[in-house]
Design an enzyme around this catalytic site. Structure first.
Site, PDB file in Angstrom:
ATOM      1  N   ARG A  70      34.832  37.243  58.151  1.00 21.17           N
ATOM      2  CA  ARG A  70      36.009  38.151  57.851  1.00 21.17           C
ATOM      3  C   ARG A  70      36.146  38.793  59.329  1.00 21.17           C
ATOM      4  NH1 ARG A  70      35.799  42.680  53.671  1.00 21.17           N
ATOM      5  NH2 ARG A  70      35.921  40.991  52.145  1.00 21.17           N
ATOM      6  N   ARG A 139      36.121  50.260  57.557  1.00 18.17           N
ATOM      7  CA  ARG A 139      36.552  48.951  57.475  1.00 18.17           C
ATOM      8  C   ARG A 139      38.077  48.539  58.216  1.00 18.17           C
ATOM      9  NH1 ARG A 139      34.442  45.907  53.071  1.00 18.17           N
ATOM     10  NH2 ARG A 139      32.309  46.601  52.619  1.00 18.17           N
ATOM     11  N   LYS A 204      31.103  51.497  51.694  1.00 15.71           N
ATOM     12  CA  LYS A 204      32.405  51.169  52.412  1.00 15.71           C
ATOM     13  C   LYS A 204      33.477  52.354  52.548  1.00 15.71           C
ATOM     14  CE  LYS A 204      33.425  47.669  49.587  1.00 15.71           C
ATOM     15  NZ  LYS A 204      34.204  46.595  48.725  1.00 15.71           N
ATOM     16  N   LYS A 206      37.532  52.986  53.606  1.00 14.46           N
ATOM     17  CA  LYS A 206      38.881  52.466  54.033  1.00 14.46           C
ATOM     18  C   LYS A 206      40.008  53.502  54.507  1.00 14.46           C
ATOM     19  CE  LYS A 206      37.810  48.501  51.355  1.00 14.46           C
ATOM     20  NZ  LYS A 206      38.137  47.545  50.198  1.00 14.46           N
ATOM     21  N   CYS A 425      43.406  37.931  44.109  1.00 13.91           N
ATOM     22  CA  CYS A 425      42.405  38.023  45.220  1.00 13.91           C
ATOM     23  C   CYS A 425      41.861  36.507  45.202  1.00 13.91           C
ATOM     24  CB  CYS A 425      41.296  39.057  44.715  1.00 13.91           C
ATOM     25  SG  CYS A 425      40.545  38.270  43.157  1.00 13.91           S
ATOM     26  N   CYS A 431      33.759  33.748  45.867  1.00 12.77           N
ATOM     27  CA  CYS A 431      33.416  34.948  45.592  1.00 12.77           C
ATOM     28  C   CYS A 431      32.287  35.217  44.528  1.00 12.77           C
ATOM     29  CB  CYS A 431      34.519  35.858  45.103  1.00 12.77           C
ATOM     30  SG  CYS A 431      33.975  37.694  44.533  1.00 12.77           S
ATOM     31  N   CYS A 470      37.892  39.923  38.722  1.00 12.89           N
ATOM     32  CA  CYS A 470      36.789  40.791  38.326  1.00 12.89           C
ATOM     33  C   CYS A 470      37.424  42.173  38.345  1.00 12.89           C
ATOM     34  CB  CYS A 470      35.571  40.552  39.001  1.00 12.89           C
ATOM     35  SG  CYS A 470      35.327  41.308  40.409  1.00 12.89           S
ATOM     36  N   CYS A 474      40.106  43.739  44.194  1.00 11.94           N
ATOM     37  CA  CYS A 474      40.496  43.346  45.706  1.00 11.94           C
ATOM     38  C   CYS A 474      41.864  43.317  45.827  1.00 11.94           C
ATOM     39  CB  CYS A 474      39.452  42.172  46.046  1.00 11.94           C
ATOM     40  SG  CYS A 474      37.920  42.714  46.091  1.00 11.94           S
TER      41      CYS A 474
HETATM   42 FE1  SRM Z   1      37.065  43.390  47.763  1.00 12.80          FE
HETATM   43  C1  SRM Z   1      33.677  42.947  47.008  1.00 12.80           C
HETATM   44  C2  SRM Z   1      37.188  40.123  48.970  1.00 12.80           C
HETATM   45  C3  SRM Z   1      39.960  44.080  49.644  1.00 12.80           C
HETATM   46  C4  SRM Z   1      37.238  46.254  46.278  1.00 12.80           C
HETATM   47  N1  SRM Z   1      35.757  41.738  48.022  1.00 12.80           N
HETATM   48  C5  SRM Z   1      34.477  41.730  47.757  1.00 12.80           C
HETATM   49  C6  SRM Z   1      33.657  40.564  48.011  1.00 12.80           C
HETATM   50  C7  SRM Z   1      32.992  40.719  49.565  1.00 12.80           C
HETATM   51  C8  SRM Z   1      32.662  40.172  47.173  1.00 12.80           C
HETATM   52  C9  SRM Z   1      31.165  40.430  47.223  1.00 12.80           C
HETATM   53  O1  SRM Z   1      30.853  41.684  47.382  1.00 12.80           O
HETATM   54  O2  SRM Z   1      30.297  39.483  47.092  1.00 12.80           O
HETATM   55  C10 SRM Z   1      34.851  39.574  47.965  1.00 12.80           C
HETATM   56  C11 SRM Z   1      34.586  38.288  48.881  1.00 12.80           C
HETATM   57  C12 SRM Z   1      35.394  37.122  48.301  1.00 12.80           C
HETATM   58  C13 SRM Z   1      35.638  35.845  49.167  1.00 12.80           C
HETATM   59  O3  SRM Z   1      35.074  34.794  48.719  1.00 12.80           O
HETATM   60  O4  SRM Z   1      36.404  35.898  49.994  1.00 12.80           O
HETATM   61  C14 SRM Z   1      35.942  40.613  48.504  1.00 12.80           C
HETATM   62  N2  SRM Z   1      38.016  42.118  49.272  1.00 12.80           N
HETATM   63  C15 SRM Z   1      38.294  41.051  49.323  1.00 12.80           C
HETATM   64  C16 SRM Z   1      39.345  40.441  49.944  1.00 12.80           C
HETATM   65  C17 SRM Z   1      39.215  39.185  50.899  1.00 12.80           C
HETATM   66  C18 SRM Z   1      40.580  39.950  48.880  1.00 12.80           C
HETATM   67  C19 SRM Z   1      41.603  39.283  49.086  1.00 12.80           C
HETATM   68  O5  SRM Z   1      42.243  38.515  48.068  1.00 12.80           O
HETATM   69  O6  SRM Z   1      42.246  39.120  50.370  1.00 12.80           O
HETATM   70  C20 SRM Z   1      39.788  41.541  50.587  1.00 12.80           C
HETATM   71  C21 SRM Z   1      39.410  41.910  51.958  1.00 12.80           C
HETATM   72  C22 SRM Z   1      39.962  42.898  52.900  1.00 12.80           C
HETATM   73  C23 SRM Z   1      39.597  43.046  54.279  1.00 12.80           C
HETATM   74  O7  SRM Z   1      40.014  42.423  54.921  1.00 12.80           O
HETATM   75  O8  SRM Z   1      38.679  43.871  54.422  1.00 12.80           O
HETATM   76  C24 SRM Z   1      39.338  42.669  49.516  1.00 12.80           C
HETATM   77  N3  SRM Z   1      38.151  44.761  47.917  1.00 12.80           N
HETATM   78  C25 SRM Z   1      39.583  44.670  48.579  1.00 12.80           C
HETATM   79  C26 SRM Z   1      40.337  45.859  48.126  1.00 12.80           C
HETATM   80  C27 SRM Z   1      41.786  46.304  48.412  1.00 12.80           C
HETATM   81  C28 SRM Z   1      42.010  47.284  49.696  1.00 12.80           C
HETATM   82  O9  SRM Z   1      40.992  47.652  50.401  1.00 12.80           O
HETATM   83  O10 SRM Z   1      42.784  47.773  49.718  1.00 12.80           O
HETATM   84  C29 SRM Z   1      39.595  46.553  47.191  1.00 12.80           C
HETATM   85  C30 SRM Z   1      40.103  47.867  46.509  1.00 12.80           C
HETATM   86  C31 SRM Z   1      39.986  48.979  47.032  1.00 12.80           C
HETATM   87  C32 SRM Z   1      38.750  49.756  47.192  1.00 12.80           C
HETATM   88  O11 SRM Z   1      37.777  49.299  48.192  1.00 12.80           O
HETATM   89  O12 SRM Z   1      38.287  50.390  46.318  1.00 12.80           O
HETATM   90  C33 SRM Z   1      38.306  45.933  47.059  1.00 12.80           C
HETATM   91  N4  SRM Z   1      35.713  44.535  46.969  1.00 12.80           N
HETATM   92  C34 SRM Z   1      35.932  45.559  46.227  1.00 12.80           C
HETATM   93  C35 SRM Z   1      34.806  45.954  45.781  1.00 12.80           C
HETATM   94  C36 SRM Z   1      34.634  47.246  44.543  1.00 12.80           C
HETATM   95  C37 SRM Z   1      34.367  48.470  45.589  1.00 12.80           C
HETATM   96  C38 SRM Z   1      33.960  49.828  44.916  1.00 12.80           C
HETATM   97  O13 SRM Z   1      34.061  50.792  45.329  1.00 12.80           O
HETATM   98  O14 SRM Z   1      33.531  49.570  43.620  1.00 12.80           O
HETATM   99  C39 SRM Z   1      33.674  45.014  45.960  1.00 12.80           C
HETATM  100  C40 SRM Z   1      32.316  45.097  45.190  1.00 12.80           C
HETATM  101  C41 SRM Z   1      31.622  46.123  45.951  1.00 12.80           C
HETATM  102  O15 SRM Z   1      31.525  46.634  47.250  1.00 12.80           O
HETATM  103  O16 SRM Z   1      30.225  46.255  45.423  1.00 12.80           O
HETATM  104  C42 SRM Z   1      34.353  44.115  46.704  1.00 12.80           C
HETATM  105 FE1  SF4 Z   2      35.967  38.724  44.173  1.00 14.38          FE
HETATM  106 FE2  SF4 Z   2      36.363  40.470  41.963  1.00 14.38          FE
HETATM  107 FE3  SF4 Z   2      37.167  40.927  44.867  1.00 14.38          FE
HETATM  108 FE4  SF4 Z   2      38.349  39.168  43.368  1.00 14.38          FE
HETATM  109  S1  SF4 Z   2      38.328  41.367  42.666  1.00 14.38           S
HETATM  110  S2  SF4 Z   2      37.511  38.795  45.400  1.00 14.38           S
HETATM  111  S3  SF4 Z   2      36.820  38.231  42.033  1.00 14.38           S
HETATM  112  S4  SF4 Z   2      35.223  40.871  44.006  1.00 14.38           S
END
Ligand code: SRM
Ligand code: SF4
Length: 573
Positions: A70, A139, A204, A206, A425, A431, A470, A474
């Site tokens: 990333r 981030r 994390k 943000k 997402c 993922c 899920c 994201c």
């Molecule tokens: Fe996310 C975890 C993809 C934005 C909340 N996110 C993941 C992981 C890394 C899965 C993992 O932990 O194994 C995913 C990788 C998927 C893949 O194969 O690429 C993933 N998140 C993404 C992306 C690529 C989604 C997309 O469709 O673009 C976004 C990358 C952003 C970046 O460039 O940094 C992405 N993730 C977000 C957002 C939206 C935002 O930040 O505006 C959220 C919700 C906001 C937040 O953080 O609360 C988000 N991602 C999560 C979470 C839940 C965090 C929590 O507080 O519980 C996880 C799981 C975790 O961290 O345990 C997660």
């Molecule tokens: Fe993966 Fe869930 Fe984030 Fe979608 S919402 S990219 S399934 S961790």
């Protein structure tokens, strides 16, 4: 799984080195659990191709290990040369596609262990880094992508870069492992990590910068947000909001999404000091005993916003002023052609789920390659996973249009408003946390929704629809008008009632619907809307007037029981 907690792994990692270097140069097929955790700070996730899991298991083979890398792009800003470098790296070392992320970054998927170092080094050679794109640090800082030539847009971009530099972890581990020791700007190996300390953050973190009335960064979904206020054409200061976050776990009532709350107002020169104060309060008080309760939103919820404000205030050299009001009109992007305000134009290109590749006669990759090579326009990535070319001379407009349409790309005017706004997402097959399909099925779902919209004459209606594989959220489903959140193969929870401006959380509408049932459920929601709405009322306003009681949903309004184990198994995994 490692028996060590993530907190132990971080503190024993020798400033995020662990055994990453050793494993990288060994013939191991993949990294052990401890390094898996540390790799995130370096901007990469170890994954496996989930489409291959079953067949490989049956053949007694190991998982098909690979990496997602990333890139961190503050404000989504990059040069044509940087774009071309990412394109080349994805072709040579990845799965030949680039994915714009919901935080204005780029992801390259499918990188093999043998190519990981070259991938990260090449990204850095282009002047972009992956350092801190993931992990328990600040981030990528997001900011309005529209390249409008005025004071707030210019300042937001500059501020995103300042914040990014401020919060780089100082350890030189990254340079040593990936860059042959060449120092990365902003790192200087201070052993005590002045901002983060030896254990880095509990989770994390943000940060977003927003400029009313366009909430295109979804500011309330962030741990920390700065909302610009403009007086006489200049930025006078920013309202600070804190404690947003969307992750939750099905069946765990104590986890839930939250919107950021107003904290205060600061002048422009005090933004960085304020950001450091907020981050260090979370560093010192965030819950390090439970990662599901470690985000800032839970600290603020547990101790109260007044306690939190006092803590932040005690670390500041000036008094926090009362927050100011902000009015929003959309979370959407400025797509199509627009004037920048300096005689030049910008062009916002809509991309299906932000995936840049050539497929099914729509050749995003070829179009962007041709435009970047021929014209060298700078680029902005948006949090809605679209791309903007800017600094375009009006005389070049028709050539750019010809390239876009020649490669089969849709003009925004040809898309329903729903499709322009919609997002899903990444989900499967990369993922590791996906419970259901997302990016791969969403275009088909939208095709069916488009037909229903046409039938009800709603093709130009701004309705925000989002899908995730899920409950982690994201693609920010929990403030959309309508959202589908994966809970098992082919199954989704249906949420309704966020808003087009990102200011309201959804409520759970139906615990489980099958993928095939989605269009039917959307049809009944739209039927009701068309029948009962006041003239000119948006879906968000209609829902707010008729269905939302009280200021915010309670946690139990989000929850469905945890899926049974057998519900989670994807095709025999
Ligand atoms: Fe996310 C975890 C993809 C934005 C909340 N996110 C993941 C992981 C890394 C899965 C993992 O932990 O194994 C995913 C990788 C998927 C893949 O194969 O690429 C993933 N998140 C993404 C992306 C690529 C989604 C997309 O469709 O673009 C976004 C990358 C952003 C970046 O460039 O940094 C992405 N993730 C977000 C957002 C939206 C935002 O930040 O505006 C959220 C919700 C906001 C937040 O953080 O609360 C988000 N991602 C999560 C979470 C839940 C965090 C929590 O507080 O519980 C996880 C799981 C975790 O961290 O345990 C997660
Ligand atoms: Fe993966 Fe869930 Fe984030 Fe979608 S919402 S990219 S399934 S961790």
């Amino acid at each position: 799984m490692s028996s060590k907690s993530v907190e132990e792994i971080k503190s024993q990692s020798r400033a995020l080195r662990g055994l990453i270097g050793e494993t990288l140069s060994s013939d191991a097929t993949h990294f052990a659990d401890e390094e898996f955790q540390l790799l995130k700070f370096h901007g990469t996730y170890q994954q496996d191709d989930r489409d291959q899991r079953v067949a490989r298991k049956q053949l007694g083979q190991d998982k098909a290990w690979m990496f997602m890398v990333r890139s961190k792009l503050p404000g989504g800003d990059l040069t044509a040369a940087q774009y071309l470098a990412h394109d080349r790296i994805a072709q040579e070392l990845g799965n030949k596609s680039l994915r714009i992320t919901t935080r204005q970054g780029f992801q390259i998927h499918g990188v093999l262990k043998g190519g990981l170092q070259e991938c990260i080094r090449s990204i850095n050679d282009s002047g972009v880094t992956t350092w801190g794109a993931c992990g328990d640090v600040v981030r990528n800082t997001i900011a309005p992508a529209s390249p409008i030539n005025d004071a707030p847009h210019g300042d937001a971009q500059q501020l995103a870069k300042e914040i990014s530099r401020t919060f780089f972890a100082r350890t030189t581990a990254y340079a040593e492992i990936w860059l042959n020791g060449e120092k990365l700007d902003g790192t200087d190996s201070q052993p005590d990590e002045p901002i983060y300390g030896g254990q880095y953050l509990p989770r994390k973190f943000k940060i977003a910068i927003a400029i009313p009335p366009r909430n295109d960064v979804d500011v309330y979904a962030n741990d920390l947000g700065f909302i610009a206020h403009v007086e006489n054409g200049q930025v006078s200061g920013y309202t600070v909001v804190a404690g947003g976050g969307f992750g939750m776990t099905h069946g765990k009532q104590e986890t839930h999404p939250a919107l950021a709350l107003p904290l205060g107002y600061v002048t422009r020169d005090r933004v960085i000091e304020t950001a450091v104060a907020v981050v260090t309060v979370q560093r010192d008080f965030g819950d390090r005993s439970d990662r599901k309760h470690a985000r800032l939103k839970y600290l603020i919820e547990d101790r109260g916003i007044e306690w939190f404000r006092r803590q932040v205030q005690s670390r500041l050299s000036f008094p926090l002023l009362p927050p100011r009001e902000a009015k929003w009109n959309t979370v959407g992007d400025m797509l199509g052609w627009h004037e920048q305000g300096d005689g030049k134009l910008f062009c916002g290109v809509w991309i299906q789920e932000g995936r840049i590749h050539d497929a099914h006669g729509v050749n995003y990759r070829s179009a962007f390659l041709e435009i970047s090579q021929r014209f060298g326009f700078p680029i902005r990535l948006t949090t809605n996973c679209n791309l903007i070319f800017y600094n375009i001379d009006p005389a070049q407009k028709s050539d750019v249009d010809k390239i876009l349409t020649g490669h089969g790309l849709s003009r925004p005017a040809d898309l329903t408003h729903v499709r322009q706004l919609a997002q899903a997402c990444v989900g499967l097959p990369t993922c590791g946390l996906a419970l259901a399909e997302s990016e791969r099925v969403f275009p088909g779902v939208l095709d069916q929704i488009d037909e229903i919209l046409a039938e009800f004459e709603l093709s130009n209606e701004p309705i925000l629809i989002r899908m995730t594989g899920c409950p982690n959220g994201c693609a920010r489903p929990y403030n959309a008008d309508i959202a589908f959140v994966g809970r098992g193969p082919g199954k989704y929870a249906l949420y309704v009632g966020g808003s087009i401006t990102g200011e309201r959380l959804v409520g759970l509408q139906q615990k489980t619907i099958a993928l095939e049932e989605i269009p039917g459920r959307v049809r009944s929601l739209l039927e009701e809307f068309v029948r009962d709405r006041f003239a000119g009322e948006t879906f968000s306003d209609y829902w707010g007037r008729t269905h939302v009681n009280g200021p915010a949903p309670r946690p139990e309004q989000f929850h469905i029981e945890a899926p049974r184990r057998d519900e989670l198994v994807l095709a025999g995994e």
